[in-house]
Design an enzyme around this catalytic site. Structure first.
Site, mmCIF file in Angstrom:
data_model
loop_
_atom_site.group_PDB
_atom_site.id
_atom_site.type_symbol
_atom_site.label_atom_id
_atom_site.label_comp_id
_atom_site.label_asym_id
_atom_site.label_seq_id
_atom_site.Cartn_x
_atom_site.Cartn_y
_atom_site.Cartn_z
ATOM 1 N N CYS A 1 0.794 -1.241 0.048
ATOM 2 C CA CYS A 1 0.066 0.080 -0.074
ATOM 3 C C CYS A 1 0.899 1.194 0.086
ATOM 4 O O CYS A 1 0.351 2.403 -0.311
ATOM 5 C CB CYS A 1 -0.980 0.032 1.185
ATOM 6 N N HIS B 1 -3.250 7.151 2.711
ATOM 7 C CA HIS B 1 -3.535 5.747 2.093
ATOM 8 C C HIS B 1 -5.203 5.518 2.624
ATOM 9 O O HIS B 1 -5.470 5.583 3.960
ATOM 10 C CB HIS B 1 -2.646 4.702 2.641
ATOM 11 N N ASN C 1 -10.150 -0.110 0.010
ATOM 12 C CA ASN C 1 -8.738 -0.230 0.149
ATOM 13 C C ASN C 1 -8.157 -0.755 -1.369
ATOM 14 O O ASN C 1 -8.069 -1.906 -1.522
ATOM 15 C CB ASN C 1 -7.937 -1.120 1.046
#
Ligand code: COA
Length: 336
Positions: free
Chosen positions: A119, A261, A291
């Site tokens: 990520c 994020h 996500n």
């Protein structure tokens, strides 16, 4: 455990932005029909209402190529001298996916490679692209973040299936001056491999293969320890933000928009509280996309309604563990 990069010489300037989401949308209601979960639980614990997933036969390179094409169009150019693709779900374990993306975009024999930092991958790729420009290797770099985690999730895991979605986003970086709008500021990057086990796919790599023993059932699926990951995300992004703001000479109060994020809306709230950033300055599109791993930051940049001249702080965190932050004054770009 942490490294910083002050741009030396020419700067990397964001001059285009493009995204691509696969058309298929999976709602919380659809997940609830397949798994022991509910829209109420997912929204309350994560803020996510839906996510996009690829159809069989599609892949990370398909999304990455389209996002790259749209970013080049947004930058009003048709070439780049290098492609850096952040992904942890390459089309194949070997070779890298970026060369196929570069070819599909008709960019010719340019350098093209993948960056694997889960990520945090997009911020790592931005720093890499900026490095290619500052060293004179490239004048213009296409930086893409693309992931298709739907392809590596355990179909029976209600937690990871609720959280992750597929997508891609890309920016064009061009050589420019440090005081231009869009010029990337300093970077803070870091990692902590001692906590690698918090987020991993246990099987399929050299460690498992070297045993000569086939992978244990389910070992090919992505696995995550949610609670410690949550805590680490808040701590590591807060620390990284403080370091990058100090390098940039910005105060927290100067930050117009925080683009972090998109892992969980509660992580975004906790991060904003830790940093004392007002919640109305925090960009959030997690309700619509979940996500999306390496695509998370560029998708949030495109969805954030950022205005030219706004001071934007970017921070990300993911498996590795790894994290990274940077800042820029938002340029006049129209996302494609
Ligand atoms: N639906 C219903 N219940 C669920 C569920 C789901 N989709 N997923 C988990 N649960 C259950 C658990 O099984 C557990 O049940 P139990 O108490 O009977 O054992 C209960 O909910 C609480 O689980 P817990 O893990 O304590 O929940 P949580 O509040 O920590 O939320 C996460 C779980 C994963 C949403 C949260 O920890 C998180 O977001 N972590 C970070 C994840 C992340 O950001 N990953 C990517 C990093 S880049």
């Amino acid at each position: 455990m942490s490294g910083s990069l002050m741009p030396a010489g020419p700067s990397a300037v964001v001059s285009g932005l493009g995204t691509c989401l696969p058309p298929r949308v999976v709602s919380n209601e659809e997940l609830s029909r397949q798994l022991d979960t509910s829209d109420e639980w997912i929204v309350r614990r994560t803020g996510i209402r839906r996510r996009h997933v690829i159809e069989p036969g599609s892949s990370t390179s398909v999304l990455a190529t389209e996002a790259g094409r749209r970013a080049l169009k947004s930058a009003q150019c048709d070439r780049a001298d290098a492609v850096v693709l952040a992904t942890s779900t390459p089309d194949r374990p070997c070779p890298a996916t970026a060369p196929e993306v570069a070819s599909a975009l008709g960019l010719g024999p340019v350098p093209a490679f993948d960056v694997a930092a889960v990520c945090a991958g997009f911020v790592y790729a931005l720093a890499t692209g900026a490095g290619l420009i500052s060293t004179g290797v490239a004048q213009r770099v296409l930086v893409i973040g693309a992931d298709t985690f739907s392809t590596i999730l355990d179909p029976e895991d209600r937690t990871t299936r609720a959280i992750f979605g597929d997508g891609a986003g890309a920016v064009v970086l061009r050589r420019g001056e440090p005081d231009e709008p869009g010029a990337l500021g300093p970077f803070d990057l870091g990692s902590d491999g001692e906590l690698a086990e918090l987020i991993m796919i246990p099987a399929g790599g050299s460690r498992q293969r070297a045993t000569g023993v086939p992978a244990a059932a389910g070992g090919e699926y992505f696995a995550m320890q949610g609670k410690p990951v949550f805590k680490q995300a808040v701590i590591r992004m807060s620390e990284s933000v403080r370091r990058v703001l100090a390098l940039a000479g910005w105060s927290v109060g100067q930050v117009d928009r925080l683009v972090a994020h998109q892992a969980n809306s509660r992580i975004l709230s906790a991060l904003a509280d830790h940093l004392t950033v007002p919640h109305d300055r925090v960009v959030s599109n997690i309700d619509r996309v979940g996500n999306t791993v390496a695509a998370s930051i560029p998708l949030a940049l495109a969805d954030g309604g950022l205005q030219p001249g706004e001071k934007v702080l970017i921070t990300s965190f993911g498996g590795g563990l790894s994290w990274g932050s940077t800042v820029l004054s938002w340029p006049d770009v129209i996302p494609g």
